[in-house]
Each structure stands twice: as C-alpha cells, then as structure tokens.
Design an enzyme around this catalytic site. Sequence first.
Site, PDB file in Angstrom:
ATOM      1  N   ASN A  92       0.806  -1.226   0.000  1.00 18.83           N
ATOM      2  CA  ASN A  92       0.000   0.000   0.000  1.00 18.83           C
ATOM      3  C   ASN A  92       0.841   1.279   0.000  1.00 18.83           C
ATOM      4  O   ASN A  92       0.391   2.313  -0.498  1.00 18.83           O
ATOM      5  CB  ASN A  92      -0.915  -0.031   1.243  1.00 18.83           C
ATOM      6  CG  ASN A  92      -1.505   1.320   1.556  1.00 18.83           C
ATOM      7  OD1 ASN A  92      -2.481   1.746   0.924  1.00 18.83           O
ATOM      8  ND2 ASN A  92      -0.915   2.047   2.508  1.00 18.83           N
ATOM      9  N   TYR A 162       3.759   9.244 -11.651  1.00 15.78           N
ATOM     10  CA  TYR A 162       2.747   8.453 -10.914  1.00 15.78           C
ATOM     11  C   TYR A 162       1.995   7.536 -11.882  1.00 15.78           C
ATOM     12  O   TYR A 162       1.804   6.353 -11.612  1.00 15.78           O
ATOM     13  CB  TYR A 162       1.801   9.420 -10.207  1.00 15.78           C
ATOM     14  CG  TYR A 162       0.875   8.795  -9.178  1.00 15.78           C
ATOM     15  CD1 TYR A 162       1.365   8.257  -7.995  1.00 15.78           C
ATOM     16  CD2 TYR A 162      -0.503   8.778  -9.382  1.00 15.78           C
ATOM     17  CE1 TYR A 162       0.514   7.707  -7.038  1.00 15.78           C
ATOM     18  CE2 TYR A 162      -1.366   8.237  -8.432  1.00 15.78           C
ATOM     19  CZ  TYR A 162      -0.854   7.707  -7.263  1.00 15.78           C
ATOM     20  OH  TYR A 162      -1.707   7.164  -6.316  1.00 15.78           O
TER      21      TYR A 162
HETATM   22  P1  NAD Z   1      -0.921   8.649   2.519  1.00 17.38           P
HETATM   23  O1  NAD Z   1       0.067   9.655   2.068  1.00 17.38           O
HETATM   24  O2  NAD Z   1      -1.965   9.043   3.489  1.00 17.38           O
HETATM   25  O3  NAD Z   1      -0.169   7.376   3.122  1.00 17.38           O
HETATM   26  C1  NAD Z   1       0.934   6.795   2.495  1.00 17.38           C
HETATM   27  C2  NAD Z   1       1.806   6.159   3.554  1.00 17.38           C
HETATM   28  O4  NAD Z   1       2.950   5.599   2.886  1.00 17.38           O
HETATM   29  C3  NAD Z   1       2.348   7.172   4.586  1.00 17.38           C
HETATM   30  O5  NAD Z   1       2.105   6.713   5.890  1.00 17.38           O
HETATM   31  C4  NAD Z   1       3.828   7.246   4.269  1.00 17.38           C
HETATM   32  O6  NAD Z   1       4.645   7.488   5.412  1.00 17.38           O
HETATM   33  C5  NAD Z   1       4.088   5.862   3.678  1.00 17.38           C
HETATM   34  N1  NAD Z   1       5.317   5.816   2.876  1.00 17.38           N
HETATM   35  C6  NAD Z   1       5.772   6.743   1.993  1.00 17.38           C
HETATM   36  N2  NAD Z   1       6.967   6.357   1.511  1.00 17.38           N
HETATM   37  C7  NAD Z   1       7.273   5.177   2.100  1.00 17.38           C
HETATM   38  C8  NAD Z   1       8.375   4.285   2.010  1.00 17.38           C
HETATM   39  N3  NAD Z   1       9.433   4.540   1.230  1.00 17.38           N
HETATM   40  N4  NAD Z   1       8.347   3.144   2.745  1.00 17.38           N
HETATM   41  C9  NAD Z   1       7.290   2.877   3.554  1.00 17.38           C
HETATM   42  N5  NAD Z   1       6.234   3.698   3.694  1.00 17.38           N
HETATM   43  C10 NAD Z   1       6.219   4.824   2.975  1.00 17.38           C
HETATM   44  O7  NAD Z   1      -1.576   8.077   1.187  1.00 17.38           O
HETATM   45  P2  NAD Z   1      -2.824   7.108   0.951  1.00 17.38           P
HETATM   46  O8  NAD Z   1      -3.841   7.858   0.218  1.00 17.38           O
HETATM   47  O9  NAD Z   1      -3.181   6.382   2.191  1.00 17.38           O
HETATM   48  O10 NAD Z   1      -2.146   6.126  -0.112  1.00 17.38           O
HETATM   49  C11 NAD Z   1      -2.034   4.742   0.049  1.00 17.38           C
HETATM   50  C12 NAD Z   1      -1.883   4.123  -1.329  1.00 17.38           C
HETATM   51  O11 NAD Z   1      -3.080   4.359  -2.070  1.00 17.38           O
HETATM   52  C13 NAD Z   1      -0.743   4.698  -2.175  1.00 17.38           C
HETATM   53  O12 NAD Z   1      -0.103   3.669  -2.875  1.00 17.38           O
HETATM   54  C14 NAD Z   1      -1.455   5.622  -3.123  1.00 17.38           C
HETATM   55  O13 NAD Z   1      -0.755   5.828  -4.328  1.00 17.38           O
HETATM   56  C15 NAD Z   1      -2.756   4.876  -3.342  1.00 17.38           C
HETATM   57  N6  NAD Z   1      -3.858   5.689  -3.837  1.00 17.38           N
HETATM   58  C16 NAD Z   1      -4.318   6.735  -3.100  1.00 17.38           C
HETATM   59  C17 NAD Z   1      -5.346   7.524  -3.602  1.00 17.38           C
HETATM   60  C18 NAD Z   1      -5.884   8.715  -2.833  1.00 17.38           C
HETATM   61  O14 NAD Z   1      -6.505   9.592  -3.462  1.00 17.38           O
HETATM   62  N7  NAD Z   1      -5.695   8.796  -1.533  1.00 17.38           N
HETATM   63  C19 NAD Z   1      -5.919   7.215  -4.853  1.00 17.38           C
HETATM   64  C20 NAD Z   1      -5.415   6.133  -5.563  1.00 17.38           C
HETATM   65  C21 NAD Z   1      -4.393   5.375  -5.046  1.00 17.38           C
END
Ligand code: NAD
Length: 262
Positions: A92, A162
């Site tokens: 994730n 991305y």
């Molecule tokens: P977020 O920024 O709230 O959380 C992401 C987490 O990843 C954070 O806790 C951060 O510390 C951690 N992280 C970053 N780099 C890291 C690394 N090198 N090693 C370990 N952890 C690391 O984002 P989110 O929205 O919860 O995103 C979760 C996933 O969902 C991501 O892959 C994101 O691309 C995907 N996503 C999110 C959305 C959205 O709109 N929120 C939409 C589509 C996909």
Amino acid sequence: MTDRMAGKIALITGGAQGLGEATARMLMREGAWVAVTDVNADGVRKVADSLNAIRPGSAIALSHDVTREEDWHRVVGEVERVFGGLHVLVNNAGVSLAKNVEEVTLEEWRRVHAIDLDGVFLGCKISIPLIERTVKAGGPGGSIVNISSISGIIAGHNMAAYNSAKAAVRHLSKSVALHCARKGQGIRSNSIHPVFVATPILDHHVQRFGKEEAYAKLGRQVPLGRIAEPDDIAYAVLYLASDESKFVTGAELKVDGGISAM
Ligand code: NAD
C-alpha cells in the site's frame, strides 16, 4: 465483526495513516493478525497501539522503508518470528507527484518509481517464499493485494511519474499472479485501482482550496459525486485478502465511483 480474516496473518505497508491504517483496522476487526509498517515509525506504532487496545496482541508495528531490500528481509523475518507465518501482503505504501513530463526531474521520477513500483516488486519477491511456506503448512490461502490507482489506467497530463509507476504495478500484479498460479502455491495476486480517497495524500489540494472545497471539486469529477472514504477501499482489500476471492487472481479491481466507465 464477521471473522472474514480469521486465522490470517497480514502485512500492510504504509500503515501509519490513510488507506493503510484503514486497511489494517479493517483486517484486524475481521480477525487477522496484522503487521503494520511505515517509514513513519511513530505513526505506525500509534496505529498498532490503537489496534491492540481493541484486540490485544493483534498488531505489531515495524519501521520499514519499502525501497530498501534489507528492510524487507528484516520485516518479513520479524513477521515470521512474531506471528509464525504470513498469508496476506498489502503493498500500500505510495507517494504521488503532480508534475507533467517536462516538469518532473530525473531524481523525482526515480523516487516515485522507487517507492510506488520497486517497493511493490521487492515486497512480492521477498514475501512469496514465506507466504508459500505458511500456506503449505495448512489453513487459509495466500493473497497479495497491490494498491495501484485509477491513475494506473487513466492518465493525467500532470501525473507522468505516478501514471507510469502505477500502470507498471497493474501489470506486475498480473505477472506475479501467473507465476504463483503456475507454481501452484495457492497464492493469488490482484491490484486495486482507487480514485481520489480522503487521506493525507490529497493535502496539497486541501492546502490550496480548504478541505470541503477541495473534496467537493475532486468529487465533481466522479460519477457517484464524491471522493472515496478510506473504508470504501479497505472493503475491497478485505475481499481480495480473504478466501472469499479464492478464484480471483490477476484481476484489477477499480474502486473509482464510476470514473473509468466514462
Ligand atoms: P498517505 O500519504 O496518506 O499514506 C501513504 C503512507 O505511505 C504514509 O504513511 C507514508 O509514510 C508511507 N510511505 C511513503 N513512503 C514510504 C516508504 N518509502 N516506505 C514505507 N512507507 C512509505 O496516502 P494514501 O492515500 O493512504 O495512499 C495509500 C496508497 O493508495 C498509495 O499507494 C497511493 O498511491 C494509493 N492511492 C491513493 C489515492 C488517494 O486519493 N488517496 C488514490 C489512488 C491510489
């Protein structure tokens, strides 16, 4: 709680906040033991503490940079030591970058791919042997759930790195699915493609417009008229992680409020 994850051990990366936190909470509520990992060690410890307050012994927190191979070996080893195996890997952790192909620097391009793509590759590669051993020992099946994005299917003019990384995760998930199917390991691999979700990853929009207006603006792009709540995605993870989806592998589950239907 309906015990849809009873007897399963799950590892969730990027679990300190947002989608990873919601997923860890959901899988724990459904009976899983969860290892929650993140580069944000304090954040992930707080999440594990809050899960253990609900179900003592259900969660551990591990500091983890998904781009580092040695971190993966340590984390997977620790999960085996504490919980005795692994059934579910949720890749994730991720970062976003709103820049077009001319704006993005090579360094930024590499960083986005290191976290969003290399991290998923390393997770699959290093976790599969433990998932295989765990599944062979009997009990529930194994599942890898890779959090891609609707941006891995629909491109945007200002999402070059991305888009590229998330599209690669979509196809990597299928390659992993076919590899595991061929080996007959009882491990499935699928990707999830969320549209905008209300998590801190959208903070740059929130800073610009304020939360209400930012979410409303993004929601107007979605046929269902709103952005997703973290649990909208966590329910999809739960389905793919549980044995209810035992005949589903190599699939891409769009949780996008209908945006890709347009
Ligand atoms: P977020 O920024 O709230 O959380 C992401 C987490 O990843 C954070 O806790 C951060 O510390 C951690 N992280 C970053 N780099 C890291 C690394 N090198 N090693 C370990 N952890 C690391 O984002 P989110 O929205 O919860 O995103 C979760 C996933 O969902 C991501 O892959 C994101 O691309 C995907 N996503 C999110 C959305 C959205 O709109 N929120 C939409 C589509 C996909």
